[in-house]
Design an enzyme around this catalytic site. Sequence first.
Site, short mmCIF file in Angstrom:
data_model
loop_
_atom_site.label_atom_id
_atom_site.label_comp_id
_atom_site.label_asym_id
_atom_site.label_seq_id
_atom_site.Cartn_x
_atom_site.Cartn_y
_atom_site.Cartn_z
N SER A 115 8.09 -50.61 30.83
CA SER A 115 8.19 -50.08 29.47
C SER A 115 9.03 -50.98 28.57
CB SER A 115 8.78 -48.67 29.50
OG SER A 115 10.03 -48.66 30.17
N GLY A 132 16.13 -43.24 46.36
CA GLY A 132 16.55 -44.20 45.35
C GLY A 132 15.46 -45.24 45.11
N ARG A 133 15.75 -46.14 44.18
CA ARG A 133 14.77 -47.15 43.80
C ARG A 133 15.40 -48.55 43.89
NH1 ARG A 133 10.45 -44.53 41.34
NH2 ARG A 133 9.67 -46.49 40.46
N THR A 193 13.03 -44.52 30.60
CA THR A 193 11.95 -45.19 29.87
C THR A 193 12.30 -45.31 28.39
OG1 THR A 193 10.29 -44.42 31.44
CG2 THR A 193 9.52 -45.06 29.25
N HIS A 230 17.29 -18.23 15.05
CA HIS A 230 16.95 -17.05 15.85
C HIS A 230 15.44 -16.85 15.86
CE1 HIS A 230 17.75 -13.15 17.71
NE2 HIS A 230 16.84 -12.64 16.90
#
Length: 515
Positions: A25, A309-310, A360, A489
Amino acid sequence: MDPPAGPRASSRTYDYDLVVIGGSSGGLAVAQEASELRRKVLILDLEAPSAKGTKWGLGGSGVNSDSVRRLLHQACILGKSIKDSEKYGWSFKEPARPGWAELLEAVQQQVACQSQALKADMRSCGLFYLQARGAMLAPHTVEATDVDGRRSTLSAETVVIATGDRPQYVDVPGGRELCLTSDDLFALPRSPGRTLVVGGTAEGLECAGFLSGLGLRVTVLPQPELLPGFDRGIAEMVENHMLVHGVDYMHHHSLSKVEQVKGGSKDIVSGVSEAAAQQVSSGSLRVTFVSKEGDTRQEEFDTVLLAVGRKACTSDIGLERVGVKCSPDTGRILVNDRDQTSVDHVYAVGSVQHGRPSTTGLSVHAGRLLARRLYRGDDIVCDYSSVPTVVFTPLEYAACGLSEERANLTFGQDNIEVYHDYYWPLEWTIPGRDKNSCYVKVVCHIPNNERVLGLHVMGPNAGDIVQGFVAAMKCGLTKQQLDATVGLHPVSAKVLTTLTWTRRMSEAAMQRGGC
């Protein structure tokens, strides 16, 4: 779009003003912005498939998996809404049931459309795109290897690394051969059946939540904790809510081994061939766990999903050839506040950066600002503080800024006040759903006029609620200004304008034996 052949009609010595290695991205954002600023830009994007052969389209696993997570979260919300609708007077001739194959087909079509739209956007702004893997050969020199293995060399005045990250595997027997990651799950041609989710990351809890919401049995094995980096109190609330709604947890254990059990069930979804399903799984899995005391136990699952994890995709792209420095611990690229690496003409954006939050939206924002600094003369750098994030657990959780623990550690507990409260969405009152589940927390810095350091919401559409307060926090929002805001509201977000109950009041009430 393939790059044009022949020499470039320019007095400059480079083939391109900018080459972006990776189609994440952030990479797409910097490329599109630079192209709109009339620079010649090439994107090299050829993401390697997962160990199970899963591939994403343009945009990488970041853009695409974000969209998939939101869509699957919506599928579960619709399931709950169908149940609630009976209390609102709706009736159905037959009970509604989820269909895995139909759901995944619809989601994959949306991902494909999204990828095509990105390519159309690139063509419209004059971007050059090559489905090829990029690697640094030398300063200002990049090698492109296409899908057929053909190599070409090109030069660029500036290079941006935007290769993103991918889910990690665990180093245990059967960890890579028999386990799936979220990338594979989103393309699985059969129902996952009884699923073990290894890891308590946001990605893991999201997957556990929507699988449970589709009626599947799910067990989560946290390693080592749930939602690391997020507010601990709310992480516990997320766990409790999922536990009440059918997700099991196996604390104080670790994964030891995963084995195939011969003759196990295949649980094939209608409309998917048996051969296709067997490519992913041909039976049940026996999983061995080890407790913290050293005891072992075994259970059987249909699917083991890894969410531990990455890992940044920074290996094998030639960074060491040109001197780009990475963290030895994480493999992520070291950058300065201008997203510049240790090599002056090489930059990095997105999740490949070391020590920075990764979403992203943040990557897109940082990429645009980088292009404007490079080619428009702007001097605005990306602010990596107060970054909003959302977790699509069954009860959505969104936050911006500091957790309560981080605020106490940074400014001292005596200088922090926490305002919090539970709320009950009006639409939940008729079906009588989960009265004390939705929650908000506002973390304030007392010496700075109670400036809001962190804002946390757990409830329906939490991400949309928090997004509306992000701009106010960037402008220095204080608790007094929140109190002076007129609530709308009867929407849920108005609870943030009426908070009076503080953490100190809660602790005092507990000491008195109150509620």
